[in-house]
Design a protein around this motif. Structure first.
Motif, PDB file in Angstrom:
ATOM      1  N   ARG A 290       0.285  -1.658   0.129  1.00  0.00           N
ATOM      2  CA  ARG A 290      -0.011  -0.049   0.102  1.00  0.00           C
ATOM      3  C   ARG A 290       0.719   1.739   0.446  1.00  0.00           C
ATOM      4  O   ARG A 290       0.205   2.492  -0.146  1.00  0.00           O
ATOM      5  CB  ARG A 290      -0.405  -0.126   0.941  1.00  0.00           C
TER       6      ARG A 290
ATOM      7  N   ASP B 266      -8.010   9.640  -5.024  1.00  0.00           N
ATOM      8  CA  ASP B 266      -9.101   8.889  -4.715  1.00  0.00           C
ATOM      9  C   ASP B 266      -8.769   7.607  -3.614  1.00  0.00           C
ATOM     10  O   ASP B 266      -8.476   7.110  -2.915  1.00  0.00           O
ATOM     11  CB  ASP B 266     -10.772   8.474  -5.576  1.00  0.00           C
ATOM     12  N   ARG B 267      -7.959   6.773  -5.197  1.00  0.00           N
ATOM     13  CA  ARG B 267      -7.290   5.546  -4.558  1.00  0.00           C
ATOM     14  C   ARG B 267      -6.226   5.587  -4.955  1.00  0.00           C
ATOM     15  O   ARG B 267      -5.863   4.792  -3.025  1.00  0.00           O
ATOM     16  CB  ARG B 267      -6.786   4.584  -6.224  1.00  0.00           C
TER      17      ARG B 267
ATOM     18  N   GLU C  72      -5.985   7.552  -0.894  1.00  0.00           N
ATOM     19  CA  GLU C  72      -6.407   7.824  -0.191  1.00  0.00           C
ATOM     20  C   GLU C  72      -6.676   7.022   0.434  1.00  0.00           C
ATOM     21  O   GLU C  72      -6.582   6.247   1.749  1.00  0.00           O
ATOM     22  CB  GLU C  72      -7.997   8.907  -0.335  1.00  0.00           C
ATOM     23  N   LYS C  73      -7.425   5.859  -0.006  1.00  0.00           N
ATOM     24  CA  LYS C  73      -7.484   4.244   0.083  1.00  0.00           C
ATOM     25  C   LYS C  73      -6.622   3.235   0.932  1.00  0.00           C
ATOM     26  O   LYS C  73      -6.129   2.869   1.112  1.00  0.00           O
ATOM     27  CB  LYS C  73      -8.095   3.540  -0.870  1.00  0.00           C
ATOM     28  N   TYR C  74      -5.498   3.874  -0.628  1.00  0.00           N
ATOM     29  CA  TYR C  74      -4.514   2.748   0.000  1.00  0.00           C
ATOM     30  C   TYR C  74      -3.534   3.616   1.176  1.00  0.00           C
ATOM     31  O   TYR C  74      -3.199   3.081   2.295  1.00  0.00           O
ATOM     32  CB  TYR C  74      -3.113   3.038  -0.965  1.00  0.00           C
TER      33      TYR C  74
ATOM     34  N   SER D 155      -5.352   4.824   3.576  1.00  0.00           N
ATOM     35  CA  SER D 155      -5.798   4.873   5.104  1.00  0.00           C
ATOM     36  C   SER D 155      -5.685   3.038   5.244  1.00  0.00           C
ATOM     37  O   SER D 155      -5.264   2.727   7.076  1.00  0.00           O
ATOM     38  CB  SER D 155      -7.265   4.574   4.021  1.00  0.00           C
ATOM     39  N   ARG D 156      -5.477   2.257   4.891  1.00  0.00           N
ATOM     40  CA  ARG D 156      -4.898   1.045   4.448  1.00  0.00           C
ATOM     41  C   ARG D 156      -3.886   0.762   4.906  1.00  0.00           C
ATOM     42  O   ARG D 156      -3.878   0.060   6.440  1.00  0.00           O
ATOM     43  CB  ARG D 156      -5.659  -0.261   3.394  1.00  0.00           C
TER      44      ARG D 156
END
Length: 125
Positions: free
Chosen positions: A60, A90-91, A93-95, A97-98
Motif C-alpha cells: 500500500r 481517491d485510490r 487515499e484508500k491505500y 487509509s489501509r
C-alpha cells in the motif's frame, strides 16, 4: 455487420513498454521493487507483523509513493476550472487509509493492547 475485432495487446505491445502507464500504482512491475524496499524498512519498525501483513502494508505504501511521484509531476488537478481532481487521488487515499490502519493495529499489538478489530480481517481485504 461484421463483429469488431478485439485489440490484443500481446500483438502490439512490446515487453517492457510503458507508454500507456500513468502513475504505475496498478502495475506489478512498478510496485514490486518499491514494495520490497519499503518492506525492508518497515520490518524493524513493526516486528509484531507477520510477513503477509508486512508485505500488505509495504504494498500500500509503495502504491501511495508511485501516485505521489506522478502527482508531483502532473499536478493534482485533472481540470482545475471545474474543480476536478486527478482520479488517482481517491485510490491513493484508500491505500493510505489501509496502511494507516495496519500501522495502528501493529502499534497496539506491540504495546500489548488488543485491537478492537481483527487484523486478519483487515489484511484479507
Amino acid at each position: 455487420m461484421a463483429a469488431r475485432k478485439r485489440w490484443d495487446p500481446a500483438k502490439t505491445v512490446k515487453p517492457g513498454q510503458r507508454l500507456a502507464l500513468k502513475h504505475g500504482a496498478r502495475s506489478e512491475r512498478s510496485v514490486a521493487p518499491i514494495r520490497e524496499q519499503v518492506a525492508v524498512q518497515l520490518a524493524p519498525l513493526f516486528p509484531t507483523l507477520s510477513e503477509p501483513e508486512l508485505l500488505i502494508m509495504a504494498d500500500r505504501l509503495a502504491r501511495v509513493h508511485l501516485i505521489q511521484v506522478w502527482l508531483d509531476e502532473h499536478g493534482i488537478w485533472k481540470d482545475e476550472k471545474r474543480g476536478e481532481l486527478q482520479p488517482c487521488i481517491d485510490r491513493m487515499e484508500k491505500y493510505m487509509s489501509r496502511a494507516e490502519t495496519l500501522m495502528h493495529v501493529a502499534r497496539l499489538e506491540a504495546e500489548g493492547q488488543k485491537p478492537v478489530f481483527d487484523l486478519g480481517a483487515i489484511t484479507s481485504g
